[in-house]
Write an enzyme that holds these catalytic residues in place. Structure first.
Site, PDB file in Angstrom:
ATOM      1  N   GLU A   1      49.405  39.621  39.871  1.00 52.94           N
ATOM      2  CA  GLU A   1      48.693  40.840  41.030  1.00 52.94           C
ATOM      3  C   GLU A   1      49.222  41.144  42.176  1.00 52.94           C
ATOM      4  O   GLU A   1      48.035  41.491  43.030  1.00 52.94           O
ATOM      5  CB  GLU A   1      47.218  40.751  40.587  1.00 52.94           C
ATOM      6  CG  GLU A   1      46.894  41.376  39.374  1.00 52.94           C
ATOM      7  CD  GLU A   1      45.187  41.445  38.862  1.00 52.94           C
ATOM      8  OE1 GLU A   1      44.910  41.682  38.260  1.00 52.94           O
ATOM      9  OE2 GLU A   1      44.607  40.210  39.216  1.00 52.94           O
TER      10      GLU A   1
ATOM     11  N   GLU B   1      46.119  42.316  31.439  1.00 51.46           N
ATOM     12  CA  GLU B   1      45.071  41.675  30.926  1.00 51.46           C
ATOM     13  C   GLU B   1      43.937  42.937  31.109  1.00 51.46           C
ATOM     14  O   GLU B   1      43.701  43.949  31.678  1.00 51.46           O
ATOM     15  CB  GLU B   1      44.375  41.538  32.491  1.00 51.46           C
ATOM     16  CG  GLU B   1      45.100  39.948  32.760  1.00 51.46           C
ATOM     17  CD  GLU B   1      44.379  39.576  34.374  1.00 51.46           C
ATOM     18  OE1 GLU B   1      43.536  40.045  34.500  1.00 51.46           O
ATOM     19  OE2 GLU B   1      45.244  38.494  35.387  1.00 51.46           O
TER      20      GLU B   1
END
Length: 616
Positions: free
Chosen positions: A168, A244
């Site tokens: 991320e 995710e």
């Protein structure tokens, strides 16, 4: 051509073509779930893997926590016992599932320091960047880790089918040279399977965190259709992969227990996997932030430490129980056949066991402390090479007669202050001042500084811990400090025995009471023990009614932190930590000790609050 390109042009197990994933040329959808080896006792790894397989998953993904393997710079990383990530990956393969590995080096994961070692973040380096001082350290870590993962790839007969580049990154920075360095660091050390990045589904995050030619996955908790449209516009040839899917959420001390309704979670899951979409359920089984490994967030300058439990309202609960969310998700995933695992692992019967006071707080801590560092100013955790725990600072200033302001500038995160053995109070951010009365004589000033968890996300990553600023009496700086590190996470059973033998504690009081050696602590903090007699070991949930805040060890293993501000009430104690016969539970209470330890047969994680993470 890079692994992950069109079918027939790469040797990796997973490829894509026409917005569809393929596995060895056959159309495929990743149905994965997050399961972290470092949050589950190794004796339970296989059980939890099987529970995720019964959920209907075909893949398990795990982060690799660098600081868990190499807490000290000059000691080689460990890959044995609880740190045997290779064994964990092989177990997943033995159960017939693929593996996605996310080696970081930064992982977030609500894990201390986002997985980065504190010895690295102690330096003046640009974290998560192409700064050579940072990438050189990561490169040495990858030299140890990545060949181990490469040997377990599908191309070598193992279960690893994909590896994530960083984590991320687009929510942190925009250093494309750093991302390219990460990709090269993986491929040059043997990774030939599918590579991918993962970022939140916004233009800002995808601009910063993606790489041309590398599959761009997204992370989200809601609105999969909008994320799919954004991805299709930016990457028209790539499959929709959600690295995710936040079907639950984690908790902070002092807040409510976050949950997510079954219907809400299942609707979003169905929206992700529609039309060939792939998903990783985060978390499928959260596990526990054992020891002092829980991280923290920071919001508007305020620390938000994460609780010990990482249950995350996952379909497989912290203790392995199958929840209603498990059965609803299993149906949505189209799982067939019987559920092989038990609905719930065995538990001990409820019981109440007396807590016996053993030693005062400061005498017990002093008995185990490492040698002190003597310097003009208080030494930070980083200066002392301390990752987690406490530091006891001692100075001997002269305090003029009368009342004076004692100011602690920049405490990270909490400091208990004593003057000649009398407890003065607790200082911290927003509460820097206490009052001290002097007679004109020299006093013994003691400050017990405690870390509540290292920041794991955002620009606060790598923040230092301890007493970072000066201590003032009125306007005068106190100088000449002995700083003693107290590495609670590294204490052995022998250390605990030394601490508890340091001196008998007197009976507790409601405000401040005397302890061995004359010290005073808020409501009688100190060390206590309970003996728990067990027939056949099974799971249990420990509660400390009447106690305030502290730590719990079971047979010398640091289970984690408890705190009466909640939301978490019980600490999960897995069966492998117990033995037949007598078990010693040691409690380090910092505020007010209760009289009993309770064994409960159900978790109590606090008053629930519905929470769904959304991106604007």
């Amino acid at each position: 051509m890079e692994a992950g390109g069109p079918v027939g042009t790469a040797t990796s197990a997973l490829t894509w073509r026409g917005r569809r994933l393929h596995r060895h040329g056959v159309p495929h959808r990743i149905l994965s779930g997050g399961l972290h080896y470092f949050r589950v006792h190794p004796a339970l790894w296989r059980d939890r893997i099987r529970r995720l397989a019964d959920l209907g998953l075909n893949t398990i993904d795990t982060y690799v926590a660098w600081n868990f393997h190499q807490p000290r710079e000059h000691a080689a990383p460990r890959f044995d016992g609880w740190r045997d990530v290779e064994r964990f990956i092989r177990l997943v393969g033995e159960e017939g599932l693929d593996v996605v590995v996310r080696p970081g080096p930064y992982i977030c994961a609500e894990w201390s320091n986002g997985g980065l070692p504190s010895w690295l973040t102690a330096r003046d380096v640009a974290l998560r960047s192409s700064d050579p001082a940072f990438t050189a350290a990561v490169g040495r870590w990858f030299d140890e880790l990545i060949p181990r993962l490469a040997a377990l790839q599908a191309g070598a007969g193992g279960p690893v089918v994909a590896v994530q580049i960083e984590n991320e990154f687009g929510s942190y920075g925009d250093d494309q040279a750093y991302l390219r360095w990460n990709r090269e660091a993986l491929t040059s050390r043997g990774i030939g399977e599918l590579l991918f990045t993962a970022d939140g589904p916004t233009e800002l995050m995808l601009d910063g965190g993606t790489l041309p030619g590398t599959l761009a996955a997204v992370t989200l908790g809601s609105k999969p259709a909008a994320a799919r449209r954004l991805q299709a516009a930016r990457r028209p040839d790539e499959p929709f992969v959600v690295a995710e899917f936040w079907n639950g959420w984690f908790d902070h001390w002092g807040e409510r227990h976050h949950v997510r309704g079954v219907d809400s979670a299942v609707r979003t899951l169905e929206g992700i996997i529609a039309d060939g979409g792939s998903v990783s359920v985060y978390m499928a089984h959260g596990g526990t932030n054992f020891g002092l490994w829980a991280g923290a967030n920071e919001h508007e300058g305020r620390l938000q430490p994460t609780v010990t439990s990482y249950d995350s309202d996952a379909p497989v609960a912290e203790d392995g129980s199958l929840t209603p969310k498990f059965h609803a998700m299993r149906a949505a995933l189209g799982a067939r056949g019987p559920v092989r695992v038990s609905e719930r692992p065995p538990v001990l019967r409820p019981a109440r066991v007396p807590l016996v006071r053993r030693a005062g707080l400061l005498p017990g801590l002093r008995a185990v402390s490492a040698p002190a560092t003597v310097e003009p100013r208080p030494a930070s955790f980083e200066r002392l090479g301390l990752d987690a725990g406490m530091v006891l600072h001692t100075a001997h200033p002269r305090v003029p007669e009368g009342e004076h302001r004692l100011t602690l500038i920049d405490v990270r995160d909490r400091a208990m202050v004593y003057c000649d053995g009398t407890f003065l109070g607790v200082a911290g951010p927003g509460l820097p001042e206490l009052s001290v009365r002097g007679t004109g004589a020299v006093v013994r000033l003691e400050i017990l500084a405690e870390s509540l968890g290292r920041v794991n996300y955002g620009p606060g990553l790598g923040r230092h811990k301890g007493l970072l600023g000066p201590v003032l009496i009125d306007r005068r700086i106190v100088q000449g400090w002995e700083s003693t590190p107290i590495a609670l996470q590294e204490w052995t059973p022998a250390d605990l025995a030394t601490a508890t033998a340091a001196g008998e504690a007197a009976a507790g009081g409601s405000v401040a009471v005397g302890l061995a050696g004359g010290e005073l602590a808020p409501a009688g903090g100190g060390f206590a023990e309970a003996i728990v007699r067990v027939g056949r070991p099974a799971d249990t949930f420990l509660a400390l009614p009447g106690s305030g805040r502290g730590l719990v060890w079971v047979n010398g293993f640091l289970l984690g932190r408890y705190w009466d501000i909640g939301p978490q009430v019980t600490l999960y104690c897995p069966a492998p930590l117990l033995r037949e016969g007598d078990n010693v539970v040691t409690v380090l209470e910092l505020e007010r000790p209760g009289a009993v330890l309770e064994l409960r047969d159900r978790p109590e994680l606090g008053p629930p609050e519905e929470y769904v993470e959304e991106f604007d």
